[in-house]
Design an enzyme around this catalytic site. Structure first.
Site, PDB file in Angstrom:
ATOM      1  CG  ASP A  52      48.062  48.790  37.727  1.00  0.00           C
ATOM      2  OD1 ASP A  52      47.696  47.703  37.258  1.00  0.00           O
ATOM      3  OD2 ASP A  52      47.418  49.832  37.570  1.00  0.00           O
ATOM      4  CD  GLU A  59      49.823  52.646  36.736  1.00  0.00           C
ATOM      5  OE1 GLU A  59      48.771  52.310  37.289  1.00  0.00           O
ATOM      6  OE2 GLU A  59      49.904  52.962  35.518  1.00  0.00           O
ATOM      7  CG  HIS A 117      41.229  51.678  34.901  1.00  0.00           C
ATOM      8  ND1 HIS A 117      41.377  50.429  34.331  1.00  0.00           N
ATOM      9  CD2 HIS A 117      42.453  52.004  35.385  1.00  0.00           C
ATOM     10  CE1 HIS A 117      42.627  50.015  34.482  1.00  0.00           C
ATOM     11  NE2 HIS A 117      43.293  50.956  35.108  1.00  0.00           N
TER      12      HIS A 117
END
Length: 267
Positions: free
Chosen positions: A180, A154, A49
């Site tokens: 997530d 996640e 990210h």
């Protein structure tokens, strides 16, 4: 040359609260240096990210090692070539997002380890091998025994399989990705079902003898909550958000000075 041991594992073994880390998202060597000076035990250099390149990550790994803070690298997806390059750049571990199944965990473990345990290639003329100065046996030993694989949990599927994933040989730790996980279920992180799923994953991971961590806030309350939940390590915010929060606090403090307050005349 002294035997190298994992700074990350040492932080996990230290008594007291959870080991403290933070994400690194900015392409600046000073970011890692500042996190080390702040006293963090480890940093996770984030290739998932952020816009960081492998070259930037390699430079940040070098700074981290010299500054005495453990460098872990989160890769965006399982890619044997990326794993090998990052580990030979000196990373003490790989964090892999979205590990949902035992099969995925086994594939990741194989990518991280040398034969016969895995498929990682030998490149001892890299930083991990002290640019060729480290004996080959020591380079191989560190890669097999000290490097860590952290699998991110996640999804609900992953959470329900956390104990089995943790039990895979070569998986050294799990990390709960609550954002997530909750999003994948269309719920909030505070939803009772999500809270229960996460609590069960923590319980199952610890029952398998594998440490588990989380990503929390940069407050004492967040760190305390992580410890009480059973997490052995926690990520407290990230370099960009910490910088932004400090800047916002400075501006807010400065704006409290009112224009109508008396000012000293300038001679």
């Amino acid at each position: 040359m002294a035997t190298r041991t994992s700074l990350f594992k040492a932080a996990l073994d230290r008594p007291g609260g959870p080991a403290l880390g933070t994400w690194v998202k900015l392409p600046a060597l000073e970011s890692v240096e500042l996190m080390a000076l702040a006293g963090f035990d480890f940093v996770v250099i984030d290739l998932e990210h952020s816009a960081l390149s492998i070259e930037s990550a390699a430079q940040q790994i070098g700074v981290a090692l010299l500054a005495g803070v453990s460098p872990i690298v989160r890769i965006p997806a399982l890619d044997g070539g990326v794993v090998q390059r990052v580990l030979d750049a000196g990373a003490e571990g790989i964090m892999l997002p979205h590990v949902d199944t035992v099969a995925q965990a086994r594939a990741a473990a194989a990518a991280v380890r040398f034969p016969p345990r895995g498929t990682r290639g030998v490149g001892s003329t890299s930083r991990a091998g002290a640019w060729g100065a480290l004996p080959r046996e020591e380079y191989l030993r560190f890669g097999q025994e000290e490097v860590v694989l952290i699998a991110q949990i996640e999804s609900a599927t992953a959470a329900r399989s956390a104990g089995e994933i943790a039990a895979v040989e070569g998986v050294d730790a799990l990390l709960i990705g609550a954002a997530d996980l909750s999003t994948s279920e269309g719920r909030s992180e505070s939803d009772p079902e999500i809270v229960a799923l996460i609590a069960a994953a923590v319980r199952d991971s610890l029952a398998a003898g594998v440490p588990i961590g989380n990503a929390g806030g940069a407050t004492a309350a967040a760190a305390r909550a992580s410890a009480e939940a059973g997490y052995r390590f926690t990520l407290m915010s990230n370099d960009a958000s910490l910088l932004g929060a400090a800047a916002a606090a400075a501006v807010s403090a400065g704006r409290t000075v009112h224009d109508d307050e008396p000012r000293k005349d300038t001679p």
